[in-house]
Structure formats: C-alpha cells, structure tokens
Design a protein around this motif. Structure first.
Motif, PDB file in Angstrom:
ATOM      1  N   THR A  60       0.685  -1.123   0.053  1.00  0.00           N
ATOM      2  CA  THR A  60      -0.091  -0.008  -0.145  1.00  0.00           C
ATOM      3  C   THR A  60       0.813   1.440   0.108  1.00  0.00           C
ATOM      4  N   ASN A  61       0.791   2.125  -1.059  1.00  0.00           N
ATOM      5  CA  ASN A  61       1.425   3.326  -1.020  1.00  0.00           C
ATOM      6  C   ASN A  61       0.601   4.542  -0.584  1.00  0.00           C
ATOM      7  N   ILE A  62       0.742   5.045   0.559  1.00  0.00           N
ATOM      8  CA  ILE A  62      -0.103   6.309   1.039  1.00  0.00           C
ATOM      9  C   ILE A  62       0.501   7.387   0.690  1.00  0.00           C
ATOM     10  N   LYS A  63      -0.137   8.282   0.360  1.00  0.00           N
ATOM     11  CA  LYS A  63       0.197   9.734  -0.075  1.00  0.00           C
ATOM     12  C   LYS A  63      -0.393  10.553   1.208  1.00  0.00           C
ATOM     13  N   SER A  64       0.377  11.826   1.607  1.00  0.00           N
ATOM     14  CA  SER A  64       0.099  12.599   2.606  1.00  0.00           C
ATOM     15  C   SER A  64      -1.213  13.163   2.199  1.00  0.00           C
ATOM     16  N   ASN A  65      -2.164  13.407   3.177  1.00  0.00           N
ATOM     17  CA  ASN A  65      -3.336  14.149   3.203  1.00  0.00           C
ATOM     18  C   ASN A  65      -4.293  13.260   2.134  1.00  0.00           C
ATOM     19  N   GLN A  66      -4.249  12.059   1.903  1.00  0.00           N
ATOM     20  CA  GLN A  66      -4.917  11.165   1.120  1.00  0.00           C
ATOM     21  C   GLN A  66      -6.433  10.969   1.793  1.00  0.00           C
ATOM     22  N   ARG A  67      -7.566  10.945   1.290  1.00  0.00           N
ATOM     23  CA  ARG A  67      -8.685  10.946   1.798  1.00  0.00           C
ATOM     24  C   ARG A  67      -8.902   9.242   1.868  1.00  0.00           C
ATOM     25  N   PHE A  68      -9.468   8.747   3.050  1.00  0.00           N
ATOM     26  CA  PHE A  68      -9.499   7.251   3.156  1.00  0.00           C
ATOM     27  C   PHE A  68     -10.281   6.784   1.941  1.00  0.00           C
ATOM     28  N   ILE A  69     -11.407   7.425   1.277  1.00  0.00           N
ATOM     29  CA  ILE A  69     -12.042   6.550   0.422  1.00  0.00           C
ATOM     30  C   ILE A  69     -11.110   6.473  -0.984  1.00  0.00           C
ATOM     31  N   ASP A  70     -10.179   7.347  -1.126  1.00  0.00           N
ATOM     32  CA  ASP A  70      -9.494   7.383  -2.437  1.00  0.00           C
ATOM     33  C   ASP A  70      -8.583   6.251  -2.073  1.00  0.00           C
ATOM     34  N   LEU A  71      -7.861   6.054  -0.807  1.00  0.00           N
ATOM     35  CA  LEU A  71      -6.752   4.975  -0.448  1.00  0.00           C
ATOM     36  C   LEU A  71      -7.500   3.628  -0.573  1.00  0.00           C
ATOM     37  N   LEU A  72      -8.728   3.535  -0.087  1.00  0.00           N
ATOM     38  CA  LEU A  72      -9.399   2.449  -0.356  1.00  0.00           C
ATOM     39  C   LEU A  72      -9.827   1.884  -1.699  1.00  0.00           C
ATOM     40  N   LEU A  73     -10.071   2.852  -2.758  1.00  0.00           N
ATOM     41  CA  LEU A  73     -10.229   2.263  -3.932  1.00  0.00           C
ATOM     42  C   LEU A  73      -8.871   1.808  -4.537  1.00  0.00           C
ATOM     43  N   ILE A  74      -7.850   2.702  -4.281  1.00  0.00           N
ATOM     44  CA  ILE A  74      -6.378   2.194  -4.892  1.00  0.00           C
ATOM     45  C   ILE A  74      -6.093   0.801  -4.397  1.00  0.00           C
ATOM     46  N   ASN A  75      -6.319   0.844  -2.797  1.00  0.00           N
ATOM     47  CA  ASN A  75      -6.376  -0.603  -2.352  1.00  0.00           C
ATOM     48  C   ASN A  75      -6.841  -1.752  -3.024  1.00  0.00           C
ATOM     49  N   LYS A  76      -8.141  -1.510  -3.122  1.00  0.00           N
ATOM     50  CA  LYS A  76      -9.106  -2.272  -3.726  1.00  0.00           C
ATOM     51  C   LYS A  76      -8.357  -3.056  -4.918  1.00  0.00           C
ATOM     52  N   LYS A  77      -7.793  -2.210  -5.894  1.00  0.00           N
ATOM     53  CA  LYS A  77      -7.487  -2.513  -7.025  1.00  0.00           C
ATOM     54  C   LYS A  77      -6.037  -3.384  -6.826  1.00  0.00           C
ATOM     55  N   MET A  78      -5.338  -3.016  -5.851  1.00  0.00           N
ATOM     56  CA  MET A  78      -4.003  -3.601  -5.676  1.00  0.00           C
ATOM     57  C   MET A  78      -4.341  -5.016  -5.216  1.00  0.00           C
ATOM     58  N   ILE A  79      -5.136  -5.376  -4.112  1.00  0.00           N
ATOM     59  CA  ILE A  79      -5.750  -6.418  -3.610  1.00  0.00           C
ATOM     60  C   ILE A  79      -6.279  -7.502  -4.566  1.00  0.00           C
ATOM     61  N   ALA A 124      -5.651  -7.455  -7.804  1.00  0.00           N
ATOM     62  CA  ALA A 124      -4.542  -7.941  -8.522  1.00  0.00           C
ATOM     63  C   ALA A 124      -4.103  -8.816  -7.900  1.00  0.00           C
ATOM     64  N   ALA A 125      -3.488  -8.783  -6.749  1.00  0.00           N
ATOM     65  CA  ALA A 125      -2.501  -9.495  -5.997  1.00  0.00           C
ATOM     66  C   ALA A 125      -3.563 -11.008  -6.045  1.00  0.00           C
ATOM     67  N   TYR A 126      -4.613 -10.892  -5.586  1.00  0.00           N
ATOM     68  CA  TYR A 126      -5.351 -12.239  -5.345  1.00  0.00           C
ATOM     69  C   TYR A 126      -5.448 -12.848  -6.615  1.00  0.00           C
ATOM     70  N   GLU A 127      -5.402 -12.283  -7.802  1.00  0.00           N
ATOM     71  CA  GLU A 127      -5.326 -13.007  -8.938  1.00  0.00           C
ATOM     72  C   GLU A 127      -4.019 -13.817  -9.229  1.00  0.00           C
ATOM     73  N   ASN A 128      -3.186 -13.509  -8.399  1.00  0.00           N
ATOM     74  CA  ASN A 128      -1.705 -14.284  -8.438  1.00  0.00           C
ATOM     75  C   ASN A 128      -1.486 -15.019  -7.235  1.00  0.00           C
ATOM     76  N   ARG A 129      -2.726 -15.436  -6.705  1.00  0.00           N
ATOM     77  CA  ARG A 129      -2.694 -16.200  -5.176  1.00  0.00           C
ATOM     78  C   ARG A 129      -1.928 -17.688  -5.584  1.00  0.00           C
ATOM     79  N   TYR A 130      -2.059 -18.132  -6.779  1.00  0.00           N
ATOM     80  CA  TYR A 130      -1.559 -19.350  -7.098  1.00  0.00           C
ATOM     81  C   TYR A 130      -0.072 -19.554  -7.125  1.00  0.00           C
ATOM     82  N   LEU A 131       0.488 -18.417  -7.369  1.00  0.00           N
ATOM     83  CA  LEU A 131       2.056 -18.203  -7.329  1.00  0.00           C
ATOM     84  C   LEU A 131       2.624 -18.390  -6.015  1.00  0.00           C
ATOM     85  N   PRO A 132       3.501 -19.727  -6.015  1.00  0.00           N
ATOM     86  CA  PRO A 132       3.919 -19.814  -4.484  1.00  0.00           C
ATOM     87  C   PRO A 132       4.935 -18.675  -3.950  1.00  0.00           C
ATOM     88  N   PHE A 133       4.646 -18.631  -2.580  1.00  0.00           N
ATOM     89  CA  PHE A 133       5.408 -17.394  -2.063  1.00  0.00           C
ATOM     90  C   PHE A 133       6.938 -17.570  -2.144  1.00  0.00           C
TER      91      PHE A 133
END
Length: 176
Positions: free
Chosen positions: A52-71, A73-82
């Motif tokens: 998660t990349n957090i910018k100063s003074n970022q609204r929570f809803i904006d961070l939430l939407l960015i995080n949603k896309k990141m999560i 995308a990460a979930y689509e690669n869940r089968y790749l072994p750690f």
C-alpha cells in the motif's frame, strides 16, 4: 469487502506509526482450486504480499479504491507460490526475519455473517520472544462482531505500545 476495508485501515494505522508511505503487509490466502482438497486446507495456504502506497493528506475513500485494485490484482496471482515470489524478487535474506514482509494481517470470517458488526471486542495481545514476524493482527468476525488478536515481537514492541496501537486502530475503524 470487509477484508479490503480492514486491511486498508490497518495499512493506514501502520503508516501513522511508522511515518512510512510504503506499507507492506502479508496475508494468508487459501489456494484450493476444487472442493476435493477441502480436507487438506493447511497444505494449500499461500501468502500474498500487499503493498500500500499512502500519500500525505489522502482521503480514506481514495486510498480504499486504490487498495481495492491492488488487492484484487494480488489475489489473481494467489496461485504463485510465495517461495517463487521471493526467488524472483531476490531480497536480502536473513534467518532472523521473513522475506518481503514482516507484518501479517488475517481476517477469519464466520460464513453465516454477511454484514459488518457494530462492536469490537477488546483486543487480545500475545507476546513472542523470538519471532520471524515483527507484528501480526488476526481479526475474527463472527456474531456480527470483530475480535482482534495482536501478536508481536517483544524485542521490538512493549505491551503498552501494542495496547495504544490497538486503541488507535479501533478509533480509525470507528471513523471509517
């Protein structure tokens, strides 16, 4: 989802305590592809690394939407072994800590509950003298309540610090 909201709030909490804008959190994920493997759940758990990349003074809803896309995308690669992810990233290795992420976040949900609860149990803390993780937060959601369990490396954190952090996390969730 509840997971995305809680993980984003946790990332924000870590940002506020560390003053770091780049927050890396691991999370376990089941990688079963069919119901025949249900009895073997422990064998098919992988770890996703969520950044998660957090910018100063970022609204929570904006961070939430960015995080949603990141999560997602990460979930689509869940089968790749750690282990393969670690090998591809080639981080500095040490036996004293886990590669790529030293913080773990887990949400366990009771499948019968489908709405977010309004109350939060007092957090339970457990200290670990020697851990490969710095910090772990496990949230159980059942009976429409959140129950947080904090585990931490005692070489890095004092119990009073974790208690304060848990109280601040509860305030962040109430504000959200």
């Amino acid at each position: 989802t509840l997971f995305i909201v809680l993980q984003t709030a946790f990332a924000l909490l870590l940002h506020r305590y560390s003053f770091d804008n780049d927050i890396v959190i691991g999370t376990p994920v089941a990688v079963r592809s069919d119901c025949n493997s249900d009895p073997l759940l422990d064998v098919f758990v992988n770890r996703l690394v969520l950044r998660t990349n957090i910018k100063s003074n970022q609204r929570f809803i904006d961070l939430l939407l960015i995080n949603k896309k990141m999560i997602l995308a990460a979930y689509e690669n869940r089968y790749l072994p750690f282990d393969m992810v670690v090998e591809l990233c080639q981080p500095e290795r040490s036996t004293s800590y886990t590669p790529l992420c030293q913080i773990l976040f887990t949400l366990n949900m009771d499948e019968e509950d489908s709405i977010v609860g309004r109350s939060m149990h007092q957090p339970l803390q457990s200290a670990r003298d020697k851990s490969t993780l710095d910090f772990e937060l496990v949230i159980n959601f059942n009976a429409r309540q959140l129950s947080c369990h904090w585990s931490y490396n005692t070489c890095l954190f004092a119990p009073a610090s974790i208690k304060r952090m848990a109280n601040v996390f509860e305030q962040v969730l109430k504000a959200v």
